[in-house]
Structures are given as structure tokens and as C-alpha cells.
Write an enzyme that holds these catalytic residues in place. Structure first.
Site, PDB file in Angstrom:
ATOM      1  N   GLY A   1     -61.288  24.646 105.171  1.00 35.78           N
ATOM      2  CA  GLY A   1     -59.846  24.544 105.362  1.00 35.78           C
ATOM      3  C   GLY A   1     -59.502  24.485 106.836  1.00 35.78           C
ATOM      4  O   GLY A   1     -58.489  25.036 107.287  1.00 35.78           O
TER       5      GLY A   1
ATOM      6  N   ARG B   1     -53.185  26.031 108.770  1.00 33.20           N
ATOM      7  CA  ARG B   1     -52.682  26.940 109.803  1.00 33.20           C
ATOM      8  C   ARG B   1     -53.710  28.006 110.149  1.00 33.20           C
ATOM      9  O   ARG B   1     -53.986  28.260 111.323  1.00 33.20           O
ATOM     10  CB  ARG B   1     -51.372  27.598 109.320  1.00 33.20           C
ATOM     11  CG  ARG B   1     -50.187  26.647 109.263  1.00 33.20           C
ATOM     12  CD  ARG B   1     -48.921  27.373 108.823  1.00 33.20           C
ATOM     13  NE  ARG B   1     -49.046  27.879 107.459  1.00 33.20           N
ATOM     14  CZ  ARG B   1     -48.778  27.163 106.370  1.00 33.20           C
ATOM     15  NH1 ARG B   1     -48.387  25.906 106.485  1.00 33.20           N
ATOM     16  NH2 ARG B   1     -48.896  27.689 105.174  1.00 33.20           N
TER      17      ARG B   1
ATOM     18  N   GLU C   1     -63.108  20.106 105.930  1.00 30.77           N
ATOM     19  CA  GLU C   1     -61.815  19.793 105.323  1.00 30.77           C
ATOM     20  C   GLU C   1     -62.048  19.114 103.976  1.00 30.77           C
ATOM     21  O   GLU C   1     -63.168  18.711 103.646  1.00 30.77           O
ATOM     22  CB  GLU C   1     -60.994  18.881 106.234  1.00 30.77           C
ATOM     23  CG  GLU C   1     -59.846  19.572 106.964  1.00 30.77           C
ATOM     24  CD  GLU C   1     -58.818  20.172 106.007  1.00 30.77           C
ATOM     25  OE1 GLU C   1     -58.635  19.641 104.894  1.00 30.77           O
ATOM     26  OE2 GLU C   1     -58.189  21.177 106.372  1.00 30.77           O
TER      27      GLU C   1
ATOM     28  N   HIS D   1     -43.322  37.527 104.408  1.00 35.91           N
ATOM     29  CA  HIS D   1     -44.187  36.469 104.933  1.00 35.91           C
ATOM     30  C   HIS D   1     -43.393  35.174 105.075  1.00 35.91           C
ATOM     31  O   HIS D   1     -42.265  35.059 104.608  1.00 35.91           O
ATOM     32  CB  HIS D   1     -45.393  36.234 104.014  1.00 35.91           C
ATOM     33  CG  HIS D   1     -46.463  37.263 104.165  1.00 35.91           C
ATOM     34  ND1 HIS D   1     -46.418  38.463 103.503  1.00 35.91           N
ATOM     35  CD2 HIS D   1     -47.612  37.282 104.907  1.00 35.91           C
ATOM     36  CE1 HIS D   1     -47.488  39.178 103.825  1.00 35.91           C
ATOM     37  NE2 HIS D   1     -48.221  38.483 104.680  1.00 35.91           N
TER      38      HIS D   1
ATOM     39  N   LYS E   1     -46.106  30.870 101.996  1.00 36.04           N
ATOM     40  CA  LYS E   1     -47.067  31.716 101.275  1.00 36.04           C
ATOM     41  C   LYS E   1     -46.865  31.573  99.775  1.00 36.04           C
ATOM     42  O   LYS E   1     -45.736  31.629  99.279  1.00 36.04           O
ATOM     43  CB  LYS E   1     -46.930  33.179 101.699  1.00 36.04           C
ATOM     44  CG  LYS E   1     -48.021  34.076 101.108  1.00 36.04           C
ATOM     45  CD  LYS E   1     -48.038  35.436 101.774  1.00 36.04           C
ATOM     46  CE  LYS E   1     -49.085  36.352 101.153  1.00 36.04           C
ATOM     47  NZ  LYS E   1     -50.462  35.809 101.284  1.00 36.04           N
TER      48      LYS E   1
ATOM     49  N   GLY F   1     -51.486  40.163  99.090  1.00 37.53           N
ATOM     50  CA  GLY F   1     -52.681  40.954  98.822  1.00 37.53           C
ATOM     51  C   GLY F   1     -52.682  42.254  99.595  1.00 37.53           C
ATOM     52  O   GLY F   1     -53.156  43.290  99.106  1.00 37.53           O
ATOM     53  N   THR F   2     -52.137  42.226 100.803  1.00 39.62           N
ATOM     54  CA  THR F   2     -52.055  43.443 101.615  1.00 39.62           C
ATOM     55  C   THR F   2     -51.139  44.467 100.964  1.00 39.62           C
ATOM     56  O   THR F   2     -51.468  45.659 100.900  1.00 39.62           O
ATOM     57  CB  THR F   2     -51.543  43.107 103.026  1.00 39.62           C
ATOM     58  OG1 THR F   2     -52.446  42.181 103.641  1.00 39.62           O
ATOM     59  CG2 THR F   2     -51.433  44.351 103.888  1.00 39.62           C
TER      60      THR F   2
END
EC number: 1.17.1.8
Length: 270
Positions: free
Chosen positions: A11, A15, A37, A158, A162, A168-169
Site C-alpha cells: 500500500g 497516505r 502497490e 479520525h 477512515k 481499533g485503538t
């Protein structure tokens, strides 16, 4: 490990992928060995260093890990759950370690990761930042002292792009608190509130999600009583903190035996 660890980044054009390339460039003990990629990407054939503005690195972005088998020791993946599972399968077959920063895995996918990790070293963490991992330790202490008599809420924000919510955090924050209090997060979590909900159940852990603009990542755990409340907050202002943590994990992981590890172990917090 004393020498340089060679990493591959999948990836690479996203970003986070671009931030990982830049981070690898600046790390003394890390060398970028490969950048991948998806097939058909316009970035295939571009030099990874020129892509992120650090100058030519002589690492050409390719469209398959098969072309880079001999070029790296650890794969770093912040892509998507389905892709990460495919990449981990590849790593097992080619005896490569893997750092997974992807979030949003379902239960079956987590079971697959557990099985694959029996054959190759894997670090998987919903957040690679040092500050967030320290926050989880602070949450344990707060839950031990205040968790039984306060209302616990977790608020996260976020950027608009997203795809999974809560983050997940945030879910890990809830898991840490619930485990400390002897609760099952699947049973006590409340995701958003709407309409007439009735009085709050003290045993629940609430989650609220914000998706807006270019927020990199903000997480707050609130322990609220009548008359006072404690808030533990982490704010990320750059993706570089996650990328640097991933490089630290890769450098640590290359000397580990097969198994599933997290950033708490990488940082020596366990």
C-alpha cells in the site's frame, strides 16, 4: 539486531504507505527494501523515494510481493483486513516476519492471524504510537482505582476517510478497561445513543465516534463521577508517530520466534 533491517511496505502509495516510506528513509537501523502497490496502479514503476520527496532511493514500486522475495526481512502492512490476510499468508509461505497496523478485522480473520502467527513472527497492534501504548497502561491504573464507581465513556475522532468505527485503538481502550474490571466488553459496550435510552447503567462502557476533516487520531477515556471526572487523552498530530512505531516494531520483530506479539511487548511495557 545490530545491523539494518530491510522492510517492505505494501500500500505504498496510500497516505500511511507514503509516511512509512519516509519514516524508513530516516531510520538508522531500517532500510527500505521494497514498496508494493496494487496491480494497475499508476505508481507502479515510480521510485519510492521520489514519490515521497526524499530523493531517489532506487526502490521501484512494484505490483507484487513475488518480485521482492529476496529484498526484505519484514513486511509492514497498513492496508485493509482482506488484503492483510493475503499478505500474511504470503509471509508464512516465504518465511517473512510481518508488522500489521491494519484495523477492522472480524473474529474469523483474527483467528486466521493467530494460526498464521504460529509459523512466523507477527506484531499486530491497532496503534503503533508510543504514547497510545503508554495510555493503555494508564487506563489499567485508572480502571483499578476508579472503574467500579464511575461512568466510563470512550470518545474517538479520525479523518473523514477512515472506514471502520469505532477505531481499533478505541476498542482496545475498552478491552483494557473491561478486562481490568472483570467485564466482557462484548456485553457491556454501548455504541452511540439515540432516543429515549433510560438511565445509564454503571456497568456499561460507552463509545462515541467522530469522523471529520483531517483529524489524524484523537482518543479520550472519561471516568466520570458526581463532582469530578478524570480524562485520559491522546492526540496524534502526524501519522509519522505510527510509522516510527512500526519501524521500531520491525527492528524488534526480526529476532523473535514465531508468535503473535503486540506493541506492549515491543516497548517492554508488559
Amino acid at each position: 539486531m545490530g545491523g539494518q533491517v530491510r522492510v517492505a511496505i505494501v500500500g505504498a502509495g496510500g497516505r500511511m504507505g507514503r509516511t512509512l516510506i519516509e519514516s524508513a528513509y530516516h531510520q538508522e537501523h531500517i532500510r527500505l527494501g521494497a514498496a508494493i502497490e496494487r496491480p494497475g496502479s499508476s505508481l507502479v514503476g515510480v521510485d519510492a523515494g521520489e514519490l515521497v520527496g526524499v530523493g531517489k532511493l532506487n526502490v521501484i514500486i512494484m505490483d507484487s510481493l513475488d518480485y521482492a522475495t529476496d529484498d526484505f526481512d519484514v513486511l509492514i502492512d497498513f492496508t485493509a483486513p482482506e488484503a492483510s490476510i493475503v499478505h500474511l499468508d504470503w509471509c508464512v509461505r516465504h518465511k517473512k516476519a510481518m508488522v500489521i497496523g491494519t484495523t477492522g478485522f472480524n473474529h474469523a480473520q483474527k483467528e486466521q492471524i493467530n494460526a498464521f502467527a504460529e509459523q512466523t513472527p507477527v506484531v499486530m497492534a491497532p496503534n503503533m504510537s508510543v504514547g497510545v501504548n503508554l495510555m493503555w497502561k494508564l487506563l489499567e491504573l485508572a480502571a483499578e482505582v476508579m472503574g467500579d464507581y464511575t461512568d466510563i465513556e470512550i470518545i474517538e475522532g479520525h479523518h473523514r476517510y477512515k472506514k471502520d468505527a469505532p477505531s481499533g485503538t478505541a476498542l482496545k481502550m475498552g478491552e483494557v478497561i473491561a478486562k481490568t474490571l472483570g467485564r466482557d466488553l462484548e456485553k457491556c459496550a454501548v455504541y452511540g445513543r439515540e432516543g429515549i435510552t433510560g438511565e445509564r447503567d454503571r456497568e456499561t462502557i460507552g463509545f462515541a465516534t467522530v469522523r471529520a476533516g483531517d483529524l489524524v487520531g484523537e482518543h479520550t477515556a472519561m471516568f466520570a463521577d458526581i463532582g469530578e471526572r478524570l480524562e485520559i487523552t491522546h492526540k496524534a498530530s502526524s501519522r509519522m508517530t505510527f510509522a516510527n512505531g512500526a519501524m521500531r516494531a520491525a527492528h524488534w520483530l526480526v529476532e523473535q520466534k514465531p508468535g503473535l506479539y503486540d506493541m506492549q511487548q515491543v516497548l517492554g511495557l508488559n
